[in-house]
Design a protein around this motif. Structure first.
Motif, PDB file in Angstrom:
ATOM      1  N   GLU A   1       0.835  -1.202   0.000  1.00 17.79           N
ATOM      2  CA  GLU A   1       0.000   0.000   0.000  1.00 17.79           C
ATOM      3  C   GLU A   1       0.867   1.248   0.000  1.00 17.79           C
ATOM      4  O   GLU A   1       0.596   2.222  -0.721  1.00 17.79           O
ATOM      5  N   HIS A   2       1.890   1.200   0.820  1.00 19.86           N
ATOM      6  CA  HIS A   2       2.784   2.358   0.972  1.00 19.86           C
ATOM      7  C   HIS A   2       3.562   2.631  -0.303  1.00 19.86           C
ATOM      8  O   HIS A   2       4.094   3.730  -0.482  1.00 19.86           O
ATOM      9  N   ARG A   3       3.632   1.658  -1.188  1.00 19.28           N
ATOM     10  CA  ARG A   3       4.310   1.852  -2.479  1.00 19.28           C
ATOM     11  C   ARG A   3       3.337   2.375  -3.529  1.00 19.28           C
ATOM     12  O   ARG A   3       3.630   3.340  -4.256  1.00 19.28           O
ATOM     13  N   ILE A   4       2.137   1.744  -3.614  1.00 23.39           N
ATOM     14  CA  ILE A   4       1.263   2.100  -4.750  1.00 23.39           C
ATOM     15  C   ILE A   4       0.457   3.380  -4.520  1.00 23.39           C
ATOM     16  O   ILE A   4       0.055   4.033  -5.495  1.00 23.39           O
ATOM     17  N   LEU A   5       0.218   3.752  -3.253  1.00 17.91           N
ATOM     18  CA  LEU A   5      -0.556   4.985  -3.059  1.00 17.91           C
ATOM     19  C   LEU A   5       0.206   6.213  -3.553  1.00 17.91           C
ATOM     20  O   LEU A   5      -0.334   6.990  -4.367  1.00 17.91           O
ATOM     21  N   PRO A   6       1.471   6.410  -3.146  1.00 16.99           N
ATOM     22  CA  PRO A   6       2.216   7.536  -3.711  1.00 16.99           C
ATOM     23  C   PRO A   6       2.382   7.444  -5.226  1.00 16.99           C
ATOM     24  O   PRO A   6       2.336   8.452  -5.925  1.00 16.99           O
ATOM     25  N   GLU A   7       2.532   6.211  -5.711  1.00 18.87           N
ATOM     26  CA  GLU A   7       2.681   6.004  -7.169  1.00 18.87           C
ATOM     27  C   GLU A   7       1.442   6.505  -7.903  1.00 18.87           C
ATOM     28  O   GLU A   7       1.531   7.235  -8.893  1.00 18.87           O
ATOM     29  N   ALA A   8       0.277   6.159  -7.382  1.00 15.96           N
ATOM     30  CA  ALA A   8      -0.980   6.572  -8.021  1.00 15.96           C
ATOM     31  C   ALA A   8      -1.163   8.083  -7.950  1.00 15.96           C
ATOM     32  O   ALA A   8      -1.595   8.715  -8.925  1.00 15.96           O
ATOM     33  N   LEU A   9      -0.811   8.671  -6.808  1.00 17.86           N
ATOM     34  CA  LEU A   9      -0.972  10.120  -6.654  1.00 17.86           C
ATOM     35  C   LEU A   9      -0.004  10.874  -7.565  1.00 17.86           C
ATOM     36  O   LEU A   9      -0.329  11.945  -8.097  1.00 17.86           O
ATOM     37  N   GLN A  10       1.172  10.309  -7.792  1.00 21.27           N
ATOM     38  CA  GLN A  10       2.114  10.967  -8.715  1.00 21.27           C
ATOM     39  C   GLN A  10       1.566  10.936 -10.145  1.00 21.27           C
ATOM     40  O   GLN A  10       1.703  11.919 -10.879  1.00 21.27           O
ATOM     41  N   LEU A  11       0.914   9.837 -10.513  1.00 20.22           N
ATOM     42  CA  LEU A  11       0.280   9.771 -11.838  1.00 20.22           C
ATOM     43  C   LEU A  11      -0.794  10.860 -11.958  1.00 20.22           C
ATOM     44  O   LEU A  11      -0.923  11.524 -12.981  1.00 20.22           O
ATOM     45  N   LEU A  12      -1.559  11.039 -10.874  1.00 22.63           N
ATOM     46  CA  LEU A  12      -2.590  12.093 -10.873  1.00 22.63           C
ATOM     47  C   LEU A  12      -1.947  13.460 -10.964  1.00 22.63           C
ATOM     48  O   LEU A  12      -2.372  14.314 -11.748  1.00 22.63           O
ATOM     49  N   ALA A  13      -0.862  13.645 -10.216  1.00 27.08           N
ATOM     50  CA  ALA A  13      -0.157  14.938 -10.207  1.00 27.08           C
ATOM     51  C   ALA A  13       0.390  15.270 -11.588  1.00 27.08           C
ATOM     52  O   ALA A  13       0.439  16.437 -11.988  1.00 27.08           O
ATOM     53  N   GLN A  14       0.786  14.239 -12.321  1.00 29.10           N
ATOM     54  CA  GLN A  14       1.341  14.426 -13.668  1.00 29.10           C
ATOM     55  C   GLN A  14       0.275  14.543 -14.742  1.00 29.10           C
ATOM     56  O   GLN A  14       0.581  14.714 -15.921  1.00 29.10           O
ATOM     57  N   GLY A  15      -0.998  14.408 -14.333  1.00 20.82           N
ATOM     58  CA  GLY A  15      -2.100  14.494 -15.304  1.00 20.82           C
ATOM     59  C   GLY A  15      -2.164  13.305 -16.227  1.00 20.82           C
ATOM     60  O   GLY A  15      -2.636  13.395 -17.365  1.00 20.82           O
ATOM     61  N   ARG A  16      -1.716  12.155 -15.728  1.00 20.48           N
ATOM     62  CA  ARG A  16      -1.607  10.953 -16.584  1.00 20.48           C
ATOM     63  C   ARG A  16      -2.745   9.967 -16.385  1.00 20.48           C
ATOM     64  O   ARG A  16      -2.688   8.847 -16.909  1.00 20.48           O
ATOM     65  N   LEU A  17      -3.783  10.352 -15.636  1.00 17.76           N
ATOM     66  CA  LEU A  17      -4.918   9.454 -15.414  1.00 17.76           C
ATOM     67  C   LEU A  17      -6.130   9.966 -16.166  1.00 17.76           C
ATOM     68  O   LEU A  17      -6.526  11.125 -16.027  1.00 17.76           O
ATOM     69  N   ARG A  18      -6.723   9.060 -16.984  1.00 11.67           N
ATOM     70  CA  ARG A  18      -7.939   9.432 -17.705  1.00 11.67           C
ATOM     71  C   ARG A  18      -8.979   8.351 -17.448  1.00 11.67           C
ATOM     72  O   ARG A  18      -8.750   7.178 -17.773  1.00 11.67           O
ATOM     73  N   VAL A  19     -10.099   8.735 -16.827  1.00 11.52           N
ATOM     74  CA  VAL A  19     -11.176   7.790 -16.528  1.00 11.52           C
ATOM     75  C   VAL A  19     -12.053   7.647 -17.763  1.00 11.52           C
ATOM     76  O   VAL A  19     -12.557   8.631 -18.290  1.00 11.52           O
ATOM     77  N   GLU A  20     -12.175   6.387 -18.216  1.00 11.17           N
ATOM     78  CA  GLU A  20     -13.032   6.099 -19.372  1.00 11.17           C
ATOM     79  C   GLU A  20     -14.012   5.013 -18.965  1.00 11.17           C
ATOM     80  O   GLU A  20     -13.706   3.822 -19.013  1.00 11.17           O
ATOM     81  N   GLY A  21     -15.173   5.445 -18.482  1.00  6.25           N
ATOM     82  CA  GLY A  21     -16.170   4.495 -17.967  1.00  6.25           C
ATOM     83  C   GLY A  21     -15.648   3.809 -16.720  1.00  6.25           C
ATOM     84  O   GLY A  21     -15.249   4.454 -15.771  1.00  6.25           O
ATOM     85  N   ARG A  22     -15.568   2.496 -16.764  1.00  6.47           N
ATOM     86  CA  ARG A  22     -15.086   1.707 -15.634  1.00  6.47           C
ATOM     87  C   ARG A  22     -13.568   1.702 -15.549  1.00  6.47           C
ATOM     88  O   ARG A  22     -12.997   1.327 -14.556  1.00  6.47           O
ATOM     89  N   LYS A  23     -12.931   2.076 -16.671  1.00  4.30           N
ATOM     90  CA  LYS A  23     -11.480   1.889 -16.740  1.00  4.30           C
ATOM     91  C   LYS A  23     -10.730   3.202 -16.568  1.00  4.30           C
ATOM     92  O   LYS A  23     -11.252   4.285 -16.858  1.00  4.30           O
ATOM     93  N   VAL A  24      -9.494   3.086 -16.096  1.00  3.36           N
ATOM     94  CA  VAL A  24      -8.600   4.234 -15.965  1.00  3.36           C
ATOM     95  C   VAL A  24      -7.429   4.033 -16.925  1.00  3.36           C
ATOM     96  O   VAL A  24      -6.690   3.051 -16.805  1.00  3.36           O
ATOM     97  N   GLN A  25      -7.303   4.947 -17.888  1.00  2.00           N
ATOM     98  CA  GLN A  25      -6.152   4.886 -18.802  1.00  2.00           C
ATOM     99  C   GLN A  25      -4.989   5.641 -18.167  1.00  2.00           C
ATOM    100  O   GLN A  25      -5.172   6.748 -17.643  1.00  2.00           O
ATOM    101  N   ILE A  26      -3.805   5.025 -18.204  1.00  2.00           N
ATOM    102  CA  ILE A  26      -2.603   5.701 -17.719  1.00  2.00           C
ATOM    103  C   ILE A  26      -1.839   6.189 -18.952  1.00  2.00           C
ATOM    104  O   ILE A  26      -1.387   5.382 -19.771  1.00  2.00           O
ATOM    105  N   LEU A  27      -1.758   7.498 -19.094  1.00  3.89           N
ATOM    106  CA  LEU A  27      -1.178   8.080 -20.320  1.00  3.89           C
ATOM    107  C   LEU A  27       0.354   8.145 -20.265  1.00  3.89           C
ATOM    108  O   LEU A  27       0.902   8.147 -19.150  1.00  3.89           O
TER     109      LEU A  27
END
Ligand SMILES: Nc1nc2c(c(=O)[nH]1)N[C@@H](CN(C=O)c1ccc(C(=O)N[C@@H](CCC(=O)O)C(=O)O)cc1)CN2
Ligand SMILES: NCC(=O)N[C@@H]1O[C@H](COP(=O)([O-])[O-])[C@@H](O)[C@H]1O
Length: 201
Positions: free
Chosen positions: A175-201
């Motif tokens: 958890e301590h590894r993937i939570l910061p990883e996910a937030l960094q993707l959000l910070a970089q604007g690399r997450l796009r929600v498409e219906g049920r799925k999340v595209q990582i750009l």
């Protein structure tokens, strides 16, 4: 520009600490602007204060209902300029008005491989089911119970002599590894929600 994060936590705060540590290490381009807990004795509040992060307890009993409590929390986060909200071991259901205040910007960490074992005591559920692998999930929060679009997951083996505590500890490391990883993707604007799925750009 650093992502301004508001954190909701109900307990020990080790996931909050993982975010604080990632920010200090320069691996998460963010600032935690406020930590709010529904529990007065939450260690998460102490962890925030120790690092100079504003931290407040807001008692649900002081509000008429869940929605008014959630709207009060949303207002406090907005006042601090939060643009993303992390549920870091937050043990209350978030209502629609809060989610509408932060559309596709509320993220939860869950100690199981969703959609398996949603809700509470997920590690116990996994042990009782007899799975060989469990893990953890970072997902966007929707009105359902741990049903939001999945961002990142990590797999953790279940050992034959595992207890709820030993499995939880093993999952927590991931958890301590993937939570910061996910937030960094959000910070970089690399997450796009498409219906049920999340595209990582
Ligand atoms: N709208 C959503 N809210 C929350 C989600 C979500 O996916 N959507 N994830 C949860 C986290 N969680 C399990 O992963 C969870 C937390 C709390 C509860 C619950 O039943 N809480 C009770 C008890 C509150 C208390 O005792 O203080 C309640 O809210 O009445 C279930 C699952 C976070 N929120
Ligand atoms: N249903 C949500 C849930 O079970 N969340 C879990 O609570 C723990 C909080 O630990 P922490 O306070 O040390 O971060 C974490 O394991 C988190 O995944």
């Amino acid at each position: 520009m650093a992502l301004k994060i508001g954190v909701l936590a109900s307990g020990r705060g080790s996931n909050l600490q993982s975010l604080l540590d990632a920010i200090s290490a320069g691996t998460l381009d963010a600032e935690i602007v406020l930590v709010i807990s529904d529990k007065q004795n939450a260690m998460a509040l102490d962890r925030a204060a120790a690092q100079g992060v504003p931290a407040v307890h807001l008692n649900p009993k002081d509000f008429n209902d869940r929605k008014s409590y959630d709207l009060a929390i949303a207002e406090l986060f907005k006042e601090r300029g939060a643009t993303a909200i992390v549920l870091a071991g937050y043990m209350r259901i978030i209502s629609r008005p809060f989610l509408e205040s932060f559309p596709e910007r509320v993220i939860n960490i869950h100690p199981a491989l969703l959609p398996a074992f949603p809700g509470l005591h997920s590690q116990k559920q996994a042990l009782e089911y007899g799975v060989r692998y469990s893990g953890c999930t970072v997902h966007f929060v929707d009105e359902g119970m741990d049903t939001g679009p999945i961002i990142v997951q990590a797999v953790v083996p279940v050992e034959k002599d595992d207890t709820e505590e030993t499995l939880a500890a093993r999952i927590l490391q991931e958890e301590h590894r993937i939570l910061p990883e996910a937030l960094q993707l959000l910070a970089q604007g690399r997450l796009r929600v498409e219906g049920r799925k999340v595209q990582i750009l």
